[in-house]
Design a protein around this motif. Structure first.
Motif, short mmCIF file in Angstrom:
data_model
loop_
_atom_site.label_atom_id
_atom_site.label_comp_id
_atom_site.label_asym_id
_atom_site.label_seq_id
_atom_site.Cartn_x
_atom_site.Cartn_y
_atom_site.Cartn_z
N GLY A 67 -21.30 4.11 -68.39
CA GLY A 67 -20.75 3.54 -67.17
C GLY A 67 -20.47 4.58 -66.09
N LEU A 68 -19.75 5.64 -66.45
CA LEU A 68 -19.38 6.65 -65.45
C LEU A 68 -20.60 7.39 -64.90
N PRO A 69 -21.59 7.78 -65.72
CA PRO A 69 -22.78 8.37 -65.12
C PRO A 69 -23.52 7.44 -64.18
N LEU A 70 -23.57 6.12 -64.52
CA LEU A 70 -24.19 5.16 -63.61
C LEU A 70 -23.43 5.09 -62.28
N LEU A 71 -22.11 5.08 -62.37
CA LEU A 71 -21.30 5.05 -61.16
C LEU A 71 -21.52 6.32 -60.32
N ALA A 72 -21.63 7.45 -60.98
CA ALA A 72 -21.87 8.71 -60.26
C ALA A 72 -23.23 8.68 -59.57
N LEU A 73 -24.25 8.13 -60.25
CA LEU A 73 -25.57 8.02 -59.63
C LEU A 73 -25.54 7.07 -58.44
N GLY A 74 -24.77 5.97 -58.56
CA GLY A 74 -24.64 5.06 -57.43
C GLY A 74 -23.99 5.72 -56.23
N LEU A 75 -22.96 6.54 -56.47
CA LEU A 75 -22.31 7.26 -55.37
C LEU A 75 -23.24 8.30 -54.75
N THR A 76 -24.08 8.91 -55.58
CA THR A 76 -25.08 9.84 -55.04
C THR A 76 -26.04 9.10 -54.13
N ALA A 77 -26.47 7.90 -54.54
CA ALA A 77 -27.35 7.10 -53.69
C ALA A 77 -26.64 6.69 -52.39
N CYS A 78 -25.32 6.48 -52.45
CA CYS A 78 -24.57 6.16 -51.24
C CYS A 78 -24.63 7.30 -50.23
N ARG A 79 -24.57 8.53 -50.74
CA ARG A 79 -24.70 9.68 -49.83
C ARG A 79 -26.06 9.67 -49.13
N PHE A 80 -27.12 9.40 -49.87
CA PHE A 80 -28.46 9.36 -49.26
C PHE A 80 -28.56 8.20 -48.26
N TYR A 81 -27.93 7.08 -48.56
CA TYR A 81 -27.95 5.95 -47.62
C TYR A 81 -27.23 6.32 -46.32
N GLY A 82 -26.11 7.01 -46.44
CA GLY A 82 -25.41 7.45 -45.23
C GLY A 82 -26.25 8.41 -44.40
N LYS A 83 -26.98 9.29 -45.08
CA LYS A 83 -27.86 10.21 -44.34
C LYS A 83 -28.95 9.45 -43.60
N LEU A 84 -29.50 8.42 -44.23
CA LEU A 84 -30.52 7.60 -43.58
C LEU A 84 -29.95 6.89 -42.35
N GLU A 85 -28.75 6.33 -42.46
CA GLU A 85 -28.15 5.62 -41.34
C GLU A 85 -27.79 6.57 -40.19
N ARG A 86 -27.36 7.79 -40.52
CA ARG A 86 -27.07 8.75 -39.45
C ARG A 86 -28.35 9.12 -38.70
N ALA A 87 -29.44 9.31 -39.44
CA ALA A 87 -30.71 9.63 -38.79
C ALA A 87 -31.19 8.46 -37.92
N ARG A 88 -31.01 7.23 -38.40
CA ARG A 88 -31.43 6.06 -37.62
C ARG A 88 -30.60 5.90 -36.35
#
Length: 406
Positions: A67-88
């Motif tokens: 569970g916790l590693p999955l949650l950590a991977l999801g938060l990592t993906a959130c960082r990449f999503y934020g980077k995409l939205e800042r670029a857009r």
């Protein structure tokens, strides 16, 4: 021409004001905003499905091993999503938001990575952004699409209002987490500047030693060796005296170069007598008459004295080489918790931070110690440089390093 059109023409001619030029109701920026708003729905749906479902699975399975590693991977993906939205937002809305600093691990290994990811405030705010964007994306897509079909007269104003809400959301949820994070990024940049400056200074000292004093000392050793051989052979003639005399001259030149090099590292007059006499000595070596004024009730820390001394030295060299001035002035004073200096000349002006005169390097060096560097040099002069650094008093005599008064 009808009577009404003739009346309008007469009124315009009487007012003397030209008619406003025609302007497209939907300009380039409006079309960008419309495109951004229409793209909100597919991106927000994708982000919600991928990120939120991932986070929900991680939270739901947190009682298990995976569970916790999955949650950590999801938060990592959130960082990449934020980077995409800042670029857009930067490309379509013209909103420039600083990137958060990279995630730092408090300890190495898998558990260090896991703990750093789980407590990352940036990733959690990006997850909140993904949740909020789903209903907002549905709303903006629906309003803009309907306006394109049936309400196009109000579309420019509607697109601008909705895009401004998007700008506020990006600025509010996607910037670095707080002032501390921005400060960390500044300190990282300052550390690189200090490292590069120290490396450049070491290379300069090595070059000066190799090309100057070392070469002269080698020539001195060779000359004395030849003179020694002649004396050993009993040839104490005029050539030996000339060799000794030449060696004596080389010794004096080598000593002068070593003194200059030592002064470039840290002048003895600055250590022994402080900023006032040291800056007066600098002014005496300038090719332009310079007046100095140092108004300090106490001496600052040695590091600050060195920074001020070498900043003034570089600025006076620029005055001598580039300004064409007839006179200059140097002032140093303290204002509360800041140490300020100002160098002014009546030269031709036109100095720039990117003009190749070393101004940019000075600004970087002062910035690396939390200082400021302000250049005011209009064409035709005068040139005024104002700099400041944080005040730090000189340590008490006998105190350990770093234990001076605050």
């Amino acid at each position: 021409m009808t009577e009404s059109s003739q009346l309008a023409a007469d009124t315009d001619a009487a007012d003397g004001a030209p008619l406003p030029p025609p302007r497209a109701p939907l300009d380039r920026w409006t079309w960008r905003e419309i495109g951004y708003l229409l793209a909100n729905l597919p991106l927000s749906v994708t982000a919600f499905v991928v990120l939120v479902v991932w986070l929900v699975l991680g939270l739901g399975l947190s009682v298990t091993v995976v569970g916790l590693p999955l949650l950590a991977l999801g938060l990592t993906a959130c960082r990449f999503y934020g980077k995409l939205e800042r670029a857009r937002a930067r490309a379509w809305l013209g909103v420039a938001v600083a990137e958060p600093s990279p995630l730092r691990l408090s300890q190495h290994g898998f558990f260090g990575w896991l703990w750093a990811r789980l407590k990352d405030p940036v990733a959690w705010r990006h997850a909140l952004f993904a949740v909020i964007r789903l209903p907002w994306g549905i709303l903006t897509f629906s309003l803009v699409l309907v306006s394109l079909l049936v309400g196009w007269p109000v579309l420019p104003w509607l697109a601008r209002w909705l895009a401004n809400v998007d700008r506020a959301m990006v600025r509010g949820l996607l910037p670095p987490s707080d002032e501390l994070e921005r400060r960390i990024a500044e300190l990282e940049s300052d550390r690189m500047t200090v490292t590069d400056t120290a490396a450049a200074d070491l290379r300069r000292i090595e070059r000066d030693l190799h090309d100057g004093a070392q070469a002269r000392l080698v020539a001195l050793a060779m000359g004395l060796g030849l003179a020694k051989e002649k004396l050993a052979e009993g040839q104490a003639d005029e050539s030996v005296a000339a060799m000794v005399d030449e060696a004596h001259g080389e010794v004096k030149l080598a000593l002068q170069e070593l003194r200059d090099l030592a002064r470039g590292i840290h002048p003895a007059i600055l250590t022994d007598r402080g900023l006032g006499p040291a800056l007066t000595s600098l002014a005496g070596r300038c090719t332009v008459p310079v007046t100095t004024s140092v108004d300090l009730a106490e001496r600052p820390a040695p590091a600050l004295e060195g920074i001020v001394y070498f900043t003034v030295s570089e600025l006076l060299q620029n005055v001598s080489k580039h300004s064409g001035a007839r006179q200059a002035s140097v002032e140093v004073w303290r204002s509360r918790d800041r140490l300020l200096l100002q160098v002014q000349d009546d030269g031709r002006g036109g100095a720039r931070l990117d003009g190749g005169s070393g101004m940019a390097g000075l600004a970087d060096r002062l910035g690396s110690v939390d200082g400021l560097f302000v250049l005011d040099s209009p064409a035709g002069g005068p040139t005024r440089v104002t700099a400041e650094v944080p005040w730090r008093p000189r340590p008490e005599a006998g105190a350990a390093p770093g234990t001076g008064r605050r």
